[in-house]
Scaffold this active site. Structure first.
Site, PDB file in Angstrom:
ATOM      1  CB  CYS A 113      -0.945   0.003   1.201  1.00 28.54           C
ATOM      2  SG  CYS A 113      -2.104  -1.395   1.202  1.00 28.54           S
ATOM      3  CG  HIS A 250      -3.136   3.554   1.904  1.00 28.71           C
ATOM      4  ND1 HIS A 250      -3.665   3.047   0.739  1.00 28.71           N
ATOM      5  CD2 HIS A 250      -3.187   2.538   2.820  1.00 28.71           C
ATOM      6  CE1 HIS A 250      -4.010   1.792   0.929  1.00 28.71           C
ATOM      7  NE2 HIS A 250      -3.738   1.461   2.185  1.00 28.71           N
ATOM      8  CG  ASN A 280      -6.594  -0.775   1.178  1.00 28.19           C
ATOM      9  OD1 ASN A 280      -5.855  -0.423   0.266  1.00 28.19           O
ATOM     10  ND2 ASN A 280      -6.121  -1.173   2.345  1.00 28.19           N
TER      11      ASN A 280
END
Length: 323
Positions: A113, A250, A280
């Site tokens: 990520c 993020h 996500n």
């Protein structure tokens, strides 16, 4: 002073949207349960046969168009992904070929990520060193391919997508008012491997594997690490939090976004949030959020942006950018 300036931004999301209601027909969950714990209401899922490179090419093409730049000008492609098309070659080389880029380097970066921040830092250093004049930095993921659709603690969180930026070398005066990347800050701590990982790989199991996560422990590390790396970026540039126009984080979980903002004393209205309709998207989430905020008029030329992310490994990082 030579600096990397964002010349254009592009994004791509697969056509299929999976709502929480549909998710509840697959795994034991409800819309209320997902929204309360994550803030997510829906996510995009790649079509059958739609690969990470397909998403990346769409996003890169749009970024080049926004920048008014031909693919022939690109001399570096850095693609952040944890879900490549193949074990090798690098997905970046597939993107390079399909875009018609014929010079320079193309390679993947794997920091999960945090991948886009790592890729941005890499391309920025290439440009500052004079080794690149025009770079494509891409975050692209098809996380739906590595999910265990019986595990409601993970499968409800993730979606697919891609975002890209074009970085061009420009000269500035060297002050914070200059457009471009002012600083990047990267960290990793491999001791936390077993908190967020995929239980497969060509060297270990000869399988792709599925994503596994101990969510509560990841949450605690995320709030602390993200707050610290944002503070690090501010200190490195002698800035106070109120100097930042927008934080582009993020998009892991709404509670992590809110917790980080509270810890830093940053007003929540300064935080770009897309997790509710993207989920996500791992390395794609920061450029997707940036692209959306530009498209809807929130982020304007001259704004000071703080990009930040944390991912499996653990890896985490931030970048201070004058858009």
């Amino acid at each position: 002073m030579r600096r990397s300036v964002i010349a254009g931004v592009g994004a791509y999301l697969p056509e299929r949207v999976m709502t929480n209601a549909e998710m509840a027909t697959i795994v034991d969950t409800t819309d209320d349960w997902i929204v309360e714990r994550t803030g997510i209401r829906c996510r995009h899922i790649a079509a059958e046969g739609e690969k990470t490179s397909d998403l990346a090419v769409h996003a890169a093409t749009r970024a080049l168009a926004a920048a008014g730049i031909e693919a022939a000008e690109v001399d570096l492609i850095v693609l952040a992904t944890a879900t490549p098309d193949w074990t090798f070659p690098a997905t970046a080389t597939t993107v390079q070929a399909r875009l018609g880029v014929r010079k320079g380097a193309a390679f993947d970066v794997q920091a999960v990520c945090s991948g886009f921040i790592y890729a941005l830092a890499t391309a920025d250093n290439f440009i500052k060193a004079g080794q690149s004049q025009c770079a494509l930095v891409i975050g692209a993921e098809t996380f739906s391919r590595i999910l265990d659709w019986t595990d409601r603690g993970t499968c409800v969180l993730f979606g697919d997508g891609a975002g890209a930026i074009v970085l061009k070398a420009e000269q500035g005066q060297g002050g914070i008012a200059d457009r471009g990347v002012h600083s990047t800050h990267l960290h990793a701590d491999g001791r936390h491997h077993d908190l967020l990982w995929v239980d497969g790989g060509p060297s270990s199991t000869q399988t792709t594997g599925k994503l596994r996560m101990l969510g509560n422990q990841v949450f605690r590390h995320a709030v602390v690490n993200l707050a610290e790396v944002v503070t690090e970026a501010l200190a490195a540039n002698d800035l106070q939090p109120d100097a930042i126009d927008w934080i582009i984080p993020h998009q892991a979980n709404r509670r992590i976004l809110d917790g980080t903002a509270r810890k830093l004393g940053i007003a929540p209205e300064k935080v770009v949030v897309t997790v509710d309709h993207h989920g996500n998207t791992s390395a794609a989430s920061v450029p997707l959020a940036l692209a959306e905020a530009i498209a809807d008029g929130r982020v304007k030329r001259g704004d000071l942006l703080l990009l930040e992310a944390m991912g499996g490994g653990f890896t985490w990082g931030s970048a201070l950018v004058r858009f």
